[in-house]
Design a protein around this motif. Structure first.
Motif, PDB file in Angstrom:
ATOM      1  N   GLY A  52       0.959   7.186   5.380  1.00 10.11           N
ATOM      2  CA  GLY A  52       1.010   5.941   5.588  1.00 10.11           C
ATOM      3  C   GLY A  52       0.413   5.516   7.206  1.00 10.11           C
ATOM      4  O   GLY A  52       0.275   4.228   7.304  1.00 10.11           O
ATOM      5  N   ILE A  53       0.698   6.708   7.915  1.00  9.62           N
ATOM      6  CA  ILE A  53      -0.251   6.223   9.762  1.00  9.62           C
ATOM      7  C   ILE A  53      -1.841   5.783   9.035  1.00  9.62           C
ATOM      8  O   ILE A  53      -2.176   4.703   9.413  1.00  9.62           O
ATOM      9  N   ALA A  54      -2.397   6.448   7.940  1.00 15.54           N
ATOM     10  CA  ALA A  54      -4.374   5.691   8.209  1.00 15.54           C
ATOM     11  C   ALA A  54      -3.839   4.341   7.133  1.00 15.54           C
ATOM     12  O   ALA A  54      -4.898   3.515   7.845  1.00 15.54           O
ATOM     13  N   ILE A  55      -3.297   4.439   6.196  1.00 15.88           N
ATOM     14  CA  ILE A  55      -2.776   2.833   5.454  1.00 15.88           C
ATOM     15  C   ILE A  55      -2.863   1.612   6.856  1.00 15.88           C
ATOM     16  O   ILE A  55      -3.718   0.957   7.055  1.00 15.88           O
ATOM     17  N   ARG A  56      -1.862   2.181   7.793  1.00 15.13           N
ATOM     18  CA  ARG A  56      -1.421   1.163   8.848  1.00 15.13           C
ATOM     19  C   ARG A  56      -2.877   1.211  10.302  1.00 15.13           C
ATOM     20  O   ARG A  56      -2.958   0.080  10.501  1.00 15.13           O
ATOM     21  N   GLU A  57      -3.123   2.377  10.224  1.00 14.84           N
ATOM     22  CA  GLU A  57      -4.884   2.874  11.206  1.00 14.84           C
ATOM     23  C   GLU A  57      -5.574   1.459  10.914  1.00 14.84           C
ATOM     24  O   GLU A  57      -6.486   0.907  11.190  1.00 14.84           O
ATOM     25  N   GLN A  58      -6.184   1.576   8.848  1.00 17.08           N
ATOM     26  CA  GLN A  58      -6.846   0.784   9.165  1.00 17.08           C
ATOM     27  C   GLN A  58      -7.195  -0.440   8.860  1.00 17.08           C
ATOM     28  O   GLN A  58      -7.578  -1.317   8.802  1.00 17.08           O
ATOM     29  N   PHE A  59      -6.212  -1.210   8.702  1.00 15.24           N
ATOM     30  CA  PHE A  59      -5.166  -2.263   8.529  1.00 15.24           C
ATOM     31  C   PHE A  59      -5.180  -2.492   9.891  1.00 15.24           C
ATOM     32  O   PHE A  59      -6.258  -3.272  10.249  1.00 15.24           O
ATOM     33  N   LEU A  60      -5.062  -2.113  10.889  1.00 13.85           N
ATOM     34  CA  LEU A  60      -5.109  -2.225  12.113  1.00 13.85           C
ATOM     35  C   LEU A  60      -6.368  -2.864  12.397  1.00 13.85           C
ATOM     36  O   LEU A  60      -6.797  -3.565  13.613  1.00 13.85           O
ATOM     37  N   GLN A  61      -7.293  -1.247  12.631  1.00 14.17           N
ATOM     38  CA  GLN A  61      -8.827  -1.576  13.213  1.00 14.17           C
ATOM     39  C   GLN A  61      -9.021  -2.763  12.407  1.00 14.17           C
ATOM     40  O   GLN A  61     -10.201  -3.534  13.146  1.00 14.17           O
ATOM     41  N   GLU A  71       1.205  -1.167   0.024  1.00 18.76           N
ATOM     42  CA  GLU A  71      -0.377   0.119   0.179  1.00 18.76           C
ATOM     43  C   GLU A  71       0.586   0.841  -0.161  1.00 18.76           C
ATOM     44  O   GLU A  71       0.741   2.324  -0.022  1.00 18.76           O
ATOM     45  N   LEU A  72       2.063   1.370   0.331  1.00 21.21           N
ATOM     46  CA  LEU A  72       2.767   2.090   1.297  1.00 21.21           C
ATOM     47  C   LEU A  72       3.321   2.472  -1.149  1.00 21.21           C
ATOM     48  O   LEU A  72       4.046   3.810  -0.863  1.00 21.21           O
ATOM     49  N   LEU A 130       9.870   9.576   9.057  1.00 24.57           N
ATOM     50  CA  LEU A 130       8.500  11.049   9.033  1.00 24.57           C
ATOM     51  C   LEU A 130       7.744  10.609  10.132  1.00 24.57           C
ATOM     52  O   LEU A 130       7.890  12.151  10.635  1.00 24.57           O
ATOM     53  N   GLU A 131       7.435  10.001  10.756  1.00 23.25           N
ATOM     54  CA  GLU A 131       6.463  10.009  12.173  1.00 23.25           C
ATOM     55  C   GLU A 131       7.530  10.626  13.675  1.00 23.25           C
ATOM     56  O   GLU A 131       7.518  10.881  14.586  1.00 23.25           O
ATOM     57  N   LEU A 132       8.949   9.923  13.524  1.00 23.58           N
ATOM     58  CA  LEU A 132       9.552  10.404  14.624  1.00 23.58           C
ATOM     59  C   LEU A 132      10.043  11.564  14.494  1.00 23.58           C
ATOM     60  O   LEU A 132       9.636  13.025  14.957  1.00 23.58           O
ATOM     61  N   LEU A 133      10.146  12.618  13.100  1.00 23.45           N
ATOM     62  CA  LEU A 133      10.460  13.817  12.932  1.00 23.45           C
ATOM     63  C   LEU A 133       9.112  14.869  12.994  1.00 23.45           C
ATOM     64  O   LEU A 133       9.140  15.781  13.951  1.00 23.45           O
ATOM     65  N   MET A 134       8.177  13.986  13.028  1.00 24.02           N
ATOM     66  CA  MET A 134       6.805  14.439  13.009  1.00 24.02           C
ATOM     67  C   MET A 134       6.603  14.586  14.898  1.00 24.02           C
ATOM     68  O   MET A 134       5.302  15.616  15.217  1.00 24.02           O
ATOM     69  N   TYR A 135       6.323  13.833  15.093  1.00 20.11           N
ATOM     70  CA  TYR A 135       5.465  13.331  16.549  1.00 20.11           C
ATOM     71  C   TYR A 135       6.324  13.380  17.606  1.00 20.11           C
ATOM     72  O   TYR A 135       6.198  13.078  18.796  1.00 20.11           O
ATOM     73  N   SER A 136       7.850  13.504  17.355  1.00 22.39           N
ATOM     74  CA  SER A 136       8.632  12.988  18.619  1.00 22.39           C
ATOM     75  C   SER A 136       9.069  14.154  19.397  1.00 22.39           C
ATOM     76  O   SER A 136      10.078  14.461  20.044  1.00 22.39           O
ATOM     77  N   GLY A 137       8.426  15.502  19.279  1.00 21.36           N
ATOM     78  CA  GLY A 137       8.609  16.806  19.467  1.00 21.36           C
ATOM     79  C   GLY A 137       9.319  17.904  19.142  1.00 21.36           C
ATOM     80  O   GLY A 137       9.782  18.756  19.964  1.00 21.36           O
TER      81      GLY A 137
END
Length: 137
Positions: free
Chosen positions: A104-113, A24-25, A37-44
């Protein structure tokens, strides 16, 4: 034996997630790039040094450099030299990188959900709690 059953189930879930994410990615993002990208965006932190990724990516400095090179070429990140110490290189997420991270987060969230929806909300919370215990988190 419980450990064999756990290993079998863990392997299947991990494989299913990896396969789904890879499919999917593509072609604009990989799981490793999503993690950066997640580390950059959400690490503070608004920017990080390449060496900051080592503990999070479980790989070598050379592999991180290659990963960041590809991400910069794809315009997912930008690199800039520190104004006071030119030896320091900062990694920043770009607008395109933000968009791809959210995708990417949306793809992962949808799959895990889709997996978690097979069990009740209470059991979902219990599963997360127990996995936290197993992971010692």
């Amino acid at each position: 034996m419980i450990t064999q059953e756990f290993a079998k189930l863990w392997w299947k879930l991990s494989k299913d997630l990896r396969t789904h994410m890879e499919t999917e990615l593509a072609p604009t993002l990989t799981e490793g790039q999503l993690k950066v990208l997640e580390l950059l965006m959400y690490s503070g932190k608004e920017k990080m040094k390449p060496s900051d990724f080592i503990d999070h990516l479980d790989t070598t400095p050379a592999a991180i450099t290659t990963l960041l090179d590809r991400m910069e070429k794809s315009e997912l990140i930008a690199r800039e030299r520190d104004e006071k110490d030119r030896r320091i290189v900062w990694v920043l997420v770009t607008g395109k990188g933000r968009h791809e991270c959210e995708r990417g987060i949306a793809i992962r969230e949808q799959f895990l959900q889709s997996y978690l929806s097979r069990i009740s909300s209470h059991n979902q919370q219990l599963l997360v709690y127990l996995l936290g215990k197993v992971a010692n988190a």
